[in-house]
Write an enzyme that holds these catalytic residues in place. Sequence first.
Site, PDB file in Angstrom:
ATOM      1  N   SER A 157     -48.943  -5.427  31.746  1.00  0.00           N
ATOM      2  CA  SER A 157     -48.331  -4.895  30.515  1.00  0.00           C
ATOM      3  C   SER A 157     -49.013  -3.629  30.022  1.00  0.00           C
ATOM      4  CB  SER A 157     -48.346  -5.958  29.414  1.00  0.00           C
ATOM      5  OG  SER A 157     -49.670  -6.352  29.108  1.00  0.00           O
ATOM      6  N   ARG A 158     -50.260  -3.397  30.433  1.00  0.00           N
ATOM      7  CA  ARG A 158     -50.984  -2.197  29.978  1.00  0.00           C
ATOM      8  C   ARG A 158     -52.173  -1.945  30.908  1.00  0.00           C
ATOM      9  NH1 ARG A 158     -52.538  -6.238  26.113  1.00  0.00           N
ATOM     10  NH2 ARG A 158     -54.757  -6.705  26.363  1.00  0.00           N
ATOM     11  N   ASP A 187     -48.192 -16.802  30.108  1.00  0.00           N
ATOM     12  CA  ASP A 187     -49.596 -16.960  29.725  1.00  0.00           C
ATOM     13  C   ASP A 187     -50.313 -17.666  30.870  1.00  0.00           C
ATOM     14  OD1 ASP A 187     -52.074 -17.469  28.747  1.00  0.00           O
ATOM     15  OD2 ASP A 187     -51.399 -18.299  26.827  1.00  0.00           O
ATOM     16  N   SER A 201     -65.461  -7.131  38.715  1.00  0.00           N
ATOM     17  CA  SER A 201     -66.103  -6.176  37.795  1.00  0.00           C
ATOM     18  C   SER A 201     -67.535  -5.956  38.264  1.00  0.00           C
ATOM     19  CB  SER A 201     -66.102  -6.768  36.379  1.00  0.00           C
ATOM     20  OG  SER A 201     -67.074  -6.126  35.576  1.00  0.00           O
ATOM     21  N   TYR A 252     -68.808 -13.360  31.296  1.00  0.00           N
ATOM     22  CA  TYR A 252     -67.753 -12.603  31.980  1.00  0.00           C
ATOM     23  C   TYR A 252     -68.216 -12.240  33.401  1.00  0.00           C
ATOM     24  CZ  TYR A 252     -64.870  -8.322  32.721  1.00  0.00           C
ATOM     25  OH  TYR A 252     -64.054  -7.336  33.211  1.00  0.00           O
ATOM     26  N   ALA A 297     -67.922 -15.229  35.640  1.00  0.00           N
ATOM     27  CA  ALA A 297     -66.533 -15.496  36.063  1.00  0.00           C
ATOM     28  C   ALA A 297     -66.117 -14.510  37.155  1.00  0.00           C
ATOM     29  CB  ALA A 297     -65.592 -15.405  34.862  1.00  0.00           C
ATOM     30  N   LYS A 298     -66.504 -13.246  36.982  1.00  0.00           N
ATOM     31  CA  LYS A 298     -66.124 -12.222  37.969  1.00  0.00           C
ATOM     32  C   LYS A 298     -66.914 -12.389  39.276  1.00  0.00           C
ATOM     33  CE  LYS A 298     -63.036  -9.745  35.661  1.00  0.00           C
ATOM     34  NZ  LYS A 298     -61.610  -9.839  36.026  1.00  0.00           N
ATOM     35  N   ILE A 323     -64.027   1.495  32.851  1.00  0.00           N
ATOM     36  CA  ILE A 323     -62.736   2.189  32.908  1.00  0.00           C
ATOM     37  C   ILE A 323     -62.185   2.311  31.478  1.00  0.00           C
ATOM     38  CG2 ILE A 323     -60.441   2.199  33.966  1.00  0.00           C
ATOM     39  CD1 ILE A 323     -62.839   2.184  35.999  1.00  0.00           C
TER      40      ILE A 323
HETATM   41  N1  NAP Z   1     -61.640  -1.684  31.733  1.00  0.00           N
HETATM   42  C1  NAP Z   1     -62.792  -1.870  32.367  1.00  0.00           C
HETATM   43  O1  NAP Z   1     -63.801  -1.205  32.123  1.00  0.00           O
HETATM   44  C2  NAP Z   1     -62.884  -2.931  33.442  1.00  0.00           C
HETATM   45  C3  NAP Z   1     -64.037  -2.948  34.226  1.00  0.00           C
HETATM   46  C4  NAP Z   1     -64.168  -3.914  35.223  1.00  0.00           C
HETATM   47  C5  NAP Z   1     -63.156  -4.822  35.434  1.00  0.00           C
HETATM   48  N2  NAP Z   1     -62.039  -4.802  34.640  1.00  0.00           N
HETATM   49  C6  NAP Z   1     -61.013  -5.796  34.907  1.00  0.00           C
HETATM   50  O2  NAP Z   1     -59.803  -5.124  35.208  1.00  0.00           O
HETATM   51  C7  NAP Z   1     -58.708  -5.932  34.817  1.00  0.00           C
HETATM   52  C8  NAP Z   1     -57.764  -5.129  33.936  1.00  0.00           C
HETATM   53  O3  NAP Z   1     -58.511  -4.676  32.824  1.00  0.00           O
HETATM   54  P1  NAP Z   1     -57.956  -3.617  31.763  1.00  0.00           P
HETATM   55  O4  NAP Z   1     -59.106  -2.795  31.380  1.00  0.00           O
HETATM   56  O5  NAP Z   1     -56.703  -2.992  32.228  1.00  0.00           O
HETATM   57  O6  NAP Z   1     -57.671  -4.612  30.530  1.00  0.00           O
HETATM   58  P2  NAP Z   1     -56.572  -4.583  29.382  1.00  0.00           P
HETATM   59  O7  NAP Z   1     -56.121  -3.202  29.082  1.00  0.00           O
HETATM   60  O8  NAP Z   1     -57.132  -5.434  28.279  1.00  0.00           O
HETATM   61  O9  NAP Z   1     -55.354  -5.370  30.077  1.00  0.00           O
HETATM   62  C9  NAP Z   1     -55.498  -6.735  30.384  1.00  0.00           C
HETATM   63  C10 NAP Z   1     -54.179  -7.230  30.946  1.00  0.00           C
HETATM   64  O10 NAP Z   1     -54.283  -8.655  31.159  1.00  0.00           O
HETATM   65  C11 NAP Z   1     -53.210  -9.315  30.483  1.00  0.00           C
HETATM   66  N3  NAP Z   1     -53.615 -10.630  30.042  1.00  0.00           N
HETATM   67  C12 NAP Z   1     -54.658 -10.955  29.233  1.00  0.00           C
HETATM   68  N4  NAP Z   1     -54.682 -12.275  29.010  1.00  0.00           N
HETATM   69  C13 NAP Z   1     -53.639 -12.810  29.690  1.00  0.00           C
HETATM   70  C14 NAP Z   1     -53.111 -14.119  29.838  1.00  0.00           C
HETATM   71  N5  NAP Z   1     -53.682 -15.176  29.235  1.00  0.00           N
HETATM   72  N6  NAP Z   1     -52.016 -14.301  30.601  1.00  0.00           N
HETATM   73  C15 NAP Z   1     -51.410 -13.249  31.211  1.00  0.00           C
HETATM   74  N7  NAP Z   1     -51.865 -11.980  31.108  1.00  0.00           N
HETATM   75  C16 NAP Z   1     -52.963 -11.776  30.352  1.00  0.00           C
HETATM   76  C17 NAP Z   1     -52.891  -8.384  29.315  1.00  0.00           C
HETATM   77  O11 NAP Z   1     -51.562  -8.528  28.856  1.00  0.00           O
HETATM   78  P3  NAP Z   1     -51.112  -9.394  27.590  1.00  0.00           P
HETATM   79  O12 NAP Z   1     -52.111  -9.148  26.497  1.00  0.00           O
HETATM   80  O13 NAP Z   1     -49.741  -8.879  27.331  1.00  0.00           O
HETATM   81  O14 NAP Z   1     -51.116 -10.809  28.082  1.00  0.00           O
HETATM   82  C18 NAP Z   1     -53.035  -7.019  29.971  1.00  0.00           C
HETATM   83  O15 NAP Z   1     -51.863  -6.694  30.688  1.00  0.00           O
HETATM   84  C19 NAP Z   1     -59.309  -7.173  34.140  1.00  0.00           C
HETATM   85  O16 NAP Z   1     -59.416  -8.216  35.076  1.00  0.00           O
HETATM   86  C20 NAP Z   1     -60.685  -6.708  33.733  1.00  0.00           C
HETATM   87  O17 NAP Z   1     -61.588  -7.778  33.613  1.00  0.00           O
HETATM   88  C21 NAP Z   1     -61.869  -3.860  33.663  1.00  0.00           C
END
Ligand code: NAP
Length: 253
Positions: free
Chosen positions: A16-17, A64, A144, A157, A160-161, A190
Amino acid sequence: MAGQLVDRVALITGASRGIGRCMAELFAQEGASVALVARSADALQDVSDAIIGRGGRALALPTDLVDPDAGSAAVERAQEEFGRIDVLINNAGGSSFMAPVAESRMSGVAKTMALNFDATLRMIQAVVPGMTARGRGSIVNVSSVTALRASPLLGHYGAAKAAVVSITQTLGVELAPTGVRVNALVPGWIATDLTEFLRGDDALEASILDRVPMHRWGTPDEIASAALFLASDASSFMTGQSLIVDGGLSANP
Ligand SMILES: NC(=O)c1ccc[n+]([C@@H]2O[C@H](COP(=O)([O-])OP(=O)(O)OC[C@H]3O[C@@H](n4cnc5c(N)ncnc54)[C@H](OP(=O)(O)O)[C@@H]3O)[C@@H](O)[C@H]2O)c1
């Protein structure tokens, strides 16, 4: 349509984002039909409409993933619509709190595991029978850098990762004879909604970027392009591995 995922069907969670939306748009551009999973129905529909508006194929599946039965229902719906799933991207994840490990509430730790690990494993279990029956598939689990090193206040976190990296290795070995590949994608810091609160605090942001040799935030498209590599035949001799995309952070002593 020319592209690296022509005639492939990809299911992407957290679409979604942020990183997941970027992956969905890139994969669709590369020819994939994309099934989009997240909780927010409206945001997911926007992503789907944008892809279809550009001539792609997409299906929004509001779900969900913490609900134990919801992920497999989304997989079934995607298979009904597109016939199969060739690529699974387990990208939904995150953490809703920060705390020292010794003081973390077990309920919070369990919630973090439920989204980042349990949901990932359930999605894998839902797609693997179809993939092994067809003798082909690529699964990408988003981990991560917090999995690889001490991450003060984010230990729950990171754990889990780290579990995601561990099952990726074992699944890679267990499924190798079947033609199904399983790899992890390991982003550093990111710029997405997930990290917005860190960018809002100058001192905190400086302390984060000081440790990143490239001295900047990564962008969602820099993670999406690595996901495309792992999802496509470009990585056909790769399984059980972790691809780190972190501006040099984990190489920094
Ligand atoms: N950003 C960083 O710095 C970073 C670094 C390392 C790893 N990551 C990993 O990369 C992935 C994406 O991160 P992001 O930064 O893009 O995060 P984000 O912008 O917060 O997006 C998270 C996504 O997960 C969905 N989500 C959350 N809870 C959910 C649930 N219970 N059921 C279904 N969908 C769910 C959210 O959509 P809804 O809220 O609509 O459900 C959203 O689409 C994650 O696994 C995160 O841990 C991110």
